[in-house]
Design an enzyme around this catalytic site. Structure first.
Site, PDB file in Angstrom:
ATOM      1  N   GLY A  10       0.821  -1.211   0.000  1.00 46.64           N
ATOM      2  CA  GLY A  10       0.000   0.000   0.000  1.00 46.64           C
ATOM      3  C   GLY A  10       0.852   1.256   0.000  1.00 46.64           C
ATOM      4  N   ASP A  11       0.198   2.387  -0.209  1.00 51.80           N
ATOM      5  CA  ASP A  11       0.844   3.707  -0.186  1.00 51.80           C
ATOM      6  C   ASP A  11       1.946   3.852  -1.232  1.00 51.80           C
ATOM      7  OD1 ASP A  11      -0.795   4.302   1.954  1.00 51.80           O
ATOM      8  OD2 ASP A  11       0.672   3.613   3.423  1.00 51.80           O
ATOM      9  N   LYS A  14      -0.529   5.500  -5.544  1.00 46.90           N
ATOM     10  CA  LYS A  14      -1.605   5.225  -6.511  1.00 46.90           C
ATOM     11  C   LYS A  14      -2.424   6.484  -6.811  1.00 46.90           C
ATOM     12  CE  LYS A  14      -3.129   2.065  -3.661  1.00 46.90           C
ATOM     13  NZ  LYS A  14      -2.052   1.998  -2.675  1.00 46.90           N
ATOM     14  N   ALA A  37      -8.056   3.225   3.096  1.00 52.25           N
ATOM     15  CA  ALA A  37      -7.208   3.810   2.054  1.00 52.25           C
ATOM     16  C   ALA A  37      -6.996   5.293   2.303  1.00 52.25           C
ATOM     17  CB  ALA A  37      -7.871   3.611   0.688  1.00 52.25           C
ATOM     18  N   GLY A  38      -5.827   5.769   1.925  1.00 48.55           N
ATOM     19  CA  GLY A  38      -5.550   7.207   1.939  1.00 48.55           C
ATOM     20  C   GLY A  38      -4.757   7.493   0.680  1.00 48.55           C
ATOM     21  N   HIS A  39      -5.411   8.065  -0.323  1.00 48.70           N
ATOM     22  CA  HIS A  39      -4.749   8.328  -1.605  1.00 48.70           C
ATOM     23  C   HIS A  39      -4.504   9.826  -1.721  1.00 48.70           C
ATOM     24  CE1 HIS A  39      -6.418   4.334  -3.454  1.00 48.70           C
ATOM     25  NE2 HIS A  39      -5.712   4.165  -2.354  1.00 48.70           N
ATOM     26  N   GLN A 220      -5.004  -0.196  -1.103  1.00 48.49           N
ATOM     27  CA  GLN A 220      -4.022  -1.055  -0.434  1.00 48.49           C
ATOM     28  C   GLN A 220      -3.023  -1.580  -1.475  1.00 48.49           C
ATOM     29  OE1 GLN A 220      -7.651  -1.776   0.581  1.00 48.49           O
ATOM     30  NE2 GLN A 220      -7.108   0.034   1.718  1.00 48.49           N
ATOM     31  N   THR A 297      -3.762   7.310   9.015  1.00 49.52           N
ATOM     32  CA  THR A 297      -3.629   7.248  10.480  1.00 49.52           C
ATOM     33  C   THR A 297      -2.462   8.081  11.011  1.00 49.52           C
ATOM     34  OG1 THR A 297      -2.227   5.296  10.257  1.00 49.52           O
ATOM     35  CG2 THR A 297      -4.576   4.900  10.580  1.00 49.52           C
ATOM     36  N   GLY A 298      -1.590   8.576  10.144  1.00 46.71           N
ATOM     37  CA  GLY A 298      -0.440   9.365  10.597  1.00 46.71           C
ATOM     38  C   GLY A 298       0.673   8.528  11.221  1.00 46.71           C
ATOM     39  N   ARG A 299       0.507   7.195  11.228  1.00 47.06           N
ATOM     40  CA  ARG A 299       1.545   6.346  11.850  1.00 47.06           C
ATOM     41  C   ARG A 299       2.818   6.362  11.008  1.00 47.06           C
ATOM     42  NH1 ARG A 299      -1.426   0.673  12.156  1.00 47.06           N
ATOM     43  NH2 ARG A 299      -2.294   1.456  10.208  1.00 47.06           N
ATOM     44  N   PRO A 300       4.006   6.309  11.667  1.00 46.92           N
ATOM     45  CA  PRO A 300       5.238   6.213  10.874  1.00 46.92           C
ATOM     46  C   PRO A 300       5.218   4.915  10.071  1.00 46.92           C
ATOM     47  CG  PRO A 300       5.729   6.239  13.252  1.00 46.92           C
ATOM     48  CD  PRO A 300       4.238   6.286  13.117  1.00 46.92           C
TER      49      PRO A 300
HETATM   50  P1  GDP Z   1      -1.464   5.707  -2.150  1.00 47.12           P
HETATM   51  O1  GDP Z   1      -2.198   5.231  -0.961  1.00 47.12           O
HETATM   52  O2  GDP Z   1      -0.881   4.607  -2.960  1.00 47.12           O
HETATM   53  O3  GDP Z   1      -2.268   6.674  -3.002  1.00 47.12           O
HETATM   54  O4  GDP Z   1      -0.203   6.540  -1.597  1.00 47.12           O
HETATM   55  P2  GDP Z   1      -0.245   7.603  -0.395  1.00 47.12           P
HETATM   56  O5  GDP Z   1      -0.897   8.839  -0.886  1.00 47.12           O
HETATM   57  O6  GDP Z   1      -0.753   6.998   0.845  1.00 47.12           O
HETATM   58  O7  GDP Z   1       1.307   7.818  -0.156  1.00 47.12           O
HETATM   59  C1  GDP Z   1       2.157   8.290  -1.143  1.00 47.12           C
HETATM   60  C2  GDP Z   1       2.794   9.579  -0.639  1.00 47.12           C
HETATM   61  O8  GDP Z   1       3.904   9.896  -1.456  1.00 47.12           O
HETATM   62  C3  GDP Z   1       1.885  10.784  -0.714  1.00 47.12           C
HETATM   63  O9  GDP Z   1       2.225  11.666   0.321  1.00 47.12           O
HETATM   64  C4  GDP Z   1       2.213  11.392  -2.074  1.00 47.12           C
HETATM   65  O10 GDP Z   1       1.952  12.788  -2.133  1.00 47.12           O
HETATM   66  C5  GDP Z   1       3.695  11.137  -2.137  1.00 47.12           C
HETATM   67  N1  GDP Z   1       4.227  10.918  -3.483  1.00 47.12           N
HETATM   68  C6  GDP Z   1       3.668  10.311  -4.546  1.00 47.12           C
HETATM   69  N2  GDP Z   1       4.547  10.215  -5.559  1.00 47.12           N
HETATM   70  C7  GDP Z   1       5.692  10.771  -5.119  1.00 47.12           C
HETATM   71  C8  GDP Z   1       6.986  10.945  -5.691  1.00 47.12           C
HETATM   72  O11 GDP Z   1       7.284  10.542  -6.803  1.00 47.12           O
HETATM   73  N3  GDP Z   1       7.928  11.553  -4.905  1.00 47.12           N
HETATM   74  C9  GDP Z   1       7.679  11.976  -3.649  1.00 47.12           C
HETATM   75  N4  GDP Z   1       8.664  12.549  -2.968  1.00 47.12           N
HETATM   76  N5  GDP Z   1       6.473  11.835  -3.078  1.00 47.12           N
HETATM   77  C10 GDP Z   1       5.499  11.220  -3.804  1.00 47.12           C
HETATM   78  P1  IMO Z   2      -3.784   2.686   0.595  1.00 45.81           P
HETATM   79  O1  IMO Z   2      -4.966   2.480  -0.328  1.00 45.81           O
HETATM   80  C1  IMO Z   2      -1.139   1.012   3.611  1.00 45.81           C
HETATM   81  C2  IMO Z   2      -2.857  -1.926   6.360  1.00 45.81           C
HETATM   82  C3  IMO Z   2      -3.005  -1.556   7.824  1.00 45.81           C
HETATM   83  C4  IMO Z   2      -2.862  -2.918   8.463  1.00 45.81           C
HETATM   84  C5  IMO Z   2      -3.578  -3.847   7.474  1.00 45.81           C
HETATM   85  C6  IMO Z   2      -5.019  -4.150   7.833  1.00 45.81           C
HETATM   86  O2  IMO Z   2      -3.654   4.071   1.079  1.00 45.81           O
HETATM   87  O3  IMO Z   2      -2.556   2.119  -0.023  1.00 45.81           O
HETATM   88  P2  IMO Z   2      -7.280  -2.732   7.771  1.00 45.81           P
HETATM   89  O4  IMO Z   2      -7.637  -1.413   8.379  1.00 45.81           O
HETATM   90  O5  IMO Z   2      -7.397  -2.763   6.288  1.00 45.81           O
HETATM   91  O6  IMO Z   2      -7.990  -3.880   8.411  1.00 45.81           O
HETATM   92  O7  IMO Z   2      -5.720  -2.936   8.125  1.00 45.81           O
HETATM   93  O8  IMO Z   2      -3.524  -3.167   6.234  1.00 45.81           O
HETATM   94  N1  IMO Z   2      -3.502  -0.988   5.420  1.00 45.81           N
HETATM   95  C7  IMO Z   2      -2.826  -0.151   4.626  1.00 45.81           C
HETATM   96  N2  IMO Z   2      -1.499   0.112   4.542  1.00 45.81           N
HETATM   97  N3  IMO Z   2      -1.989   1.623   2.774  1.00 45.81           N
HETATM   98  C8  IMO Z   2      -3.317   1.344   2.815  1.00 45.81           C
HETATM   99  O9  IMO Z   2      -4.187   1.826   1.898  1.00 45.81           O
HETATM  100  C9  IMO Z   2      -3.794   0.464   3.809  1.00 45.81           C
HETATM  101  N4  IMO Z   2      -5.011   0.006   4.157  1.00 45.81           N
HETATM  102  C10 IMO Z   2      -4.821  -0.895   5.131  1.00 45.81           C
HETATM  103  O10 IMO Z   2      -1.998  -0.663   8.227  1.00 45.81           O
HETATM  104  O11 IMO Z   2      -1.517  -3.301   8.499  1.00 45.81           O
HETATM  105 MG    MG Z   3      -2.201   5.499   1.108  1.00 47.55          MG
END
Ligand code: GDP
Ligand code: IMO
Ligand code: MG
Length: 423
Positions: A10-11, A14, A37-39, A220, A297-300
């Site tokens: 995840g993260d 996307k 999810a947090g996009h 995810q 969630t702001g978690r590291p």
């Molecule tokens: P998602 O859940 O897959 O949509 O990803 P998240 O949004 O949770 O986490 C990706 C993080 O990386 C966000 O803070 C984006 O703004 C940031 N991000 C995305 N692409 C890039 C990149 O190419 N470089 C950097 N430095 N940050 C990026």
């Molecule tokens: P995006 O779409 C990263 C992780 C949680 C936990 C496990 C189960 O932003 O990529 P849940 O709440 O789904 O029952 O948690 O999955 N998790 C994610 N990790 N990005 C996500 O979504 C996630 N959604 C759930 O941290 O380990």
């Molecule tokens: Mg995310």
């Protein structure tokens, strides 16, 4: 229909890349997950985090669909819609919600917290958004769906489910006072009915028949899939490509490209195995440079080097046709960069396959070291402009996976994106 999904935990970025390629599509559809999810999207210098709304919303001509495979938290959805409305984005005409999407009710969230508390050290580290309990009720055939909101006996059905949950919560000895959350739930339930609640399988198949280009947006990542992830440290839905068929009602033969998104390194939030995790200053450096803190969630986030056995596994399960590598800029200053090519098993043998359970079989990553490019990446217009060291890094990944990297992201903003195709 093309599918874009995460290949790691995840993260991967996307949200950013969906927003970038969205203009090539008429419909963007979420097929699984929920407010876990947090996009993140950076649009005109402003950062927005979307939890349930598809990442096409910053393009007014695009229709956004929340599919039947999603578990929906109505209060969170209402807040997301209101946030976008304040920015002048009116979703009444281009947000469609499946009547078959399952509802997360307030007691689902309490059950999520109670079951995590009971697990103690073995907790999943869930986002506490009620995801597991809501999907459990769906499979147990006692869940509530968006379409139920339109039925006269909705309140009764709601109370039946709530009372079942309260019994379970008493068993967990988990104290709750849901009055405020319940009020918010019913307010949101009214509010949401201003938006088209649709028979989404007809909606999407009509769009396909009309020739609309559809992008299914995964949430995810593949390694959090309920079947193929590092069970039990996974989420409760099918995050892999097949999930898009079930979560939208689209037959497999309609799947076109499978766009696999991955970071140039790895991160994971929550518990569970992570072979290349760096619990040292390098891991901390990745966290700081990549701002690796959870969008929801702001978690590291835990950080580590790119894991090829895991990436190759995700590529296999998804039949990924193109790779999109994100956050390359985070590695700009590194003198040396590692890629894990194999795992060493406890008996000393090397493998590039994922063992049955990474939780029970401790593997040692075997690394290949690359020289870093050690320069800023700015205003790139073509892959030919890349520093030689980065080109070598990309070439190695392509050669190992057999899949071309057709998009490269080197910053959170839209303009920091390099693509080979026109999508
Ligand atoms: P998602 O859940 O897959 O949509 O990803 P998240 O949004 O949770 O986490 C990706 C993080 O990386 C966000 O803070 C984006 O703004 C940031 N991000 C995305 N692409 C890039 C990149 O190419 N470089 C950097 N430095 N940050 C990026
Ligand atoms: P995006 O779409 C990263 C992780 C949680 C936990 C496990 C189960 O932003 O990529 P849940 O709440 O789904 O029952 O948690 O999955 N998790 C994610 N990790 N990005 C996500 O979504 C996630 N959604 C759930 O941290 O380990
Ligand atoms: Mg995310």
């Amino acid at each position: 229909m093309d599918v874009l999904l995460g290949l790691q935990w995840g993260d991967e970025g996307k949200g950013k890349i969906v927003d970038f390629i969205a203009p090539h599509y008429q419909v963007i559809a979420r097929f699984q997950g929920g407010p876990n999810a947090g996009h993140t999207l950076n649009v005109n210098g402003l950062k927005h985090v979307l939890h349930q709304i598809p990442s096409g919303v910053f393009h007014p001509q695009i229709k956004n669909l929340i599919g039947n495979g999603v578990v929906l938290d109505l209060h969170t959805l209402k807040n997301e819609i209101l946030h976008l409305a304040r920015l002048g984005i009116d979703l009444t005409k281009n947000l469609y919600i499946s009547k078959k999407a399952q509802l997360i009710i307030p007691t689902h969230r309490a059950l999520d917290a109670a079951s995590e508390q009971e697990k103690g050290d073995r907790k999943i580290g869930s986002t506490l958004r009620g995801i597991g309990p809501a999907y459990a009720d769906k499979i147990a055939r006692i869940g509530l769906r968006v379409g139920d909101l339109l039925q006269p006996d909705f309140k009764e059905k709601y109370n039946t489910l709530k009372n079942k949950h309260l019994e379970q919560l008493r068993f967990y000895q988990y104290p709750i006072d849901m009055a405020q959350e319940e009020e918010q739930f019913f307010e949101a339930a009214e509010f949401i009915q201003r938006y088209p609640l649709v028979d989404s399988e007809y909606f999407i198949n009509d769009q396909l028949r009309k020739g609309s280009r559809i992008l299914a947006e995964g949430a995810q990542g593949s390694l959090l899939d309920i079947d193929f992830g590092s069970y039990p440290f996974v989420t409760s839905s099918h995050t892999v490509v097949a999930g898009a068929c079930i979560g939208l009602g689209v037959a497999p033969r309609y799947i076109g490209k499978v766009l696999g998104v991955f970071k140039a390194y790895c991160t994971r939030v929550g518990s569970g195995p992570f072979p290349t995790e760096l619990n040292d200053s390098t891991g901390e450096r990745l966290r700081q440079l990549g701002h690796e803190y959870g969008s929801t969630t702001g978690r590291p986030r835990r950080c580590g080097w790119l894991d090829l056995p895991a990436l190759k596994y995700a590529i296999m399960i998804n039949h990924t046709t193109e790779l999109m590598m994100m956050k390359v800029d985070v590695l700009n200053g590194f003198e040396q960069i590692n890629i894990c090519t194999h795992y060493q098993l406890p008996d000393g043998t090397l493998t590039d396959r994922l063992p049955y359970s990474l939780s029970d079989i401790p593997v040692k990553p075997v690394y290949k070291t690359f020289v870093g490019w050690q320069c800023e990446l700015k205003d790139l217009h073509s892959f030919d402009q890349l520093p030689a060291e980065l080109a070598a890094y990309i070439h190695f990944i392509e050669q190992q996976t057999g899949v071309p990297i057709t998009a490269l992201s080197y910053g959170a903003d839209r303009h920091c994106t390099l693509v080979k195709n026109s999508y």
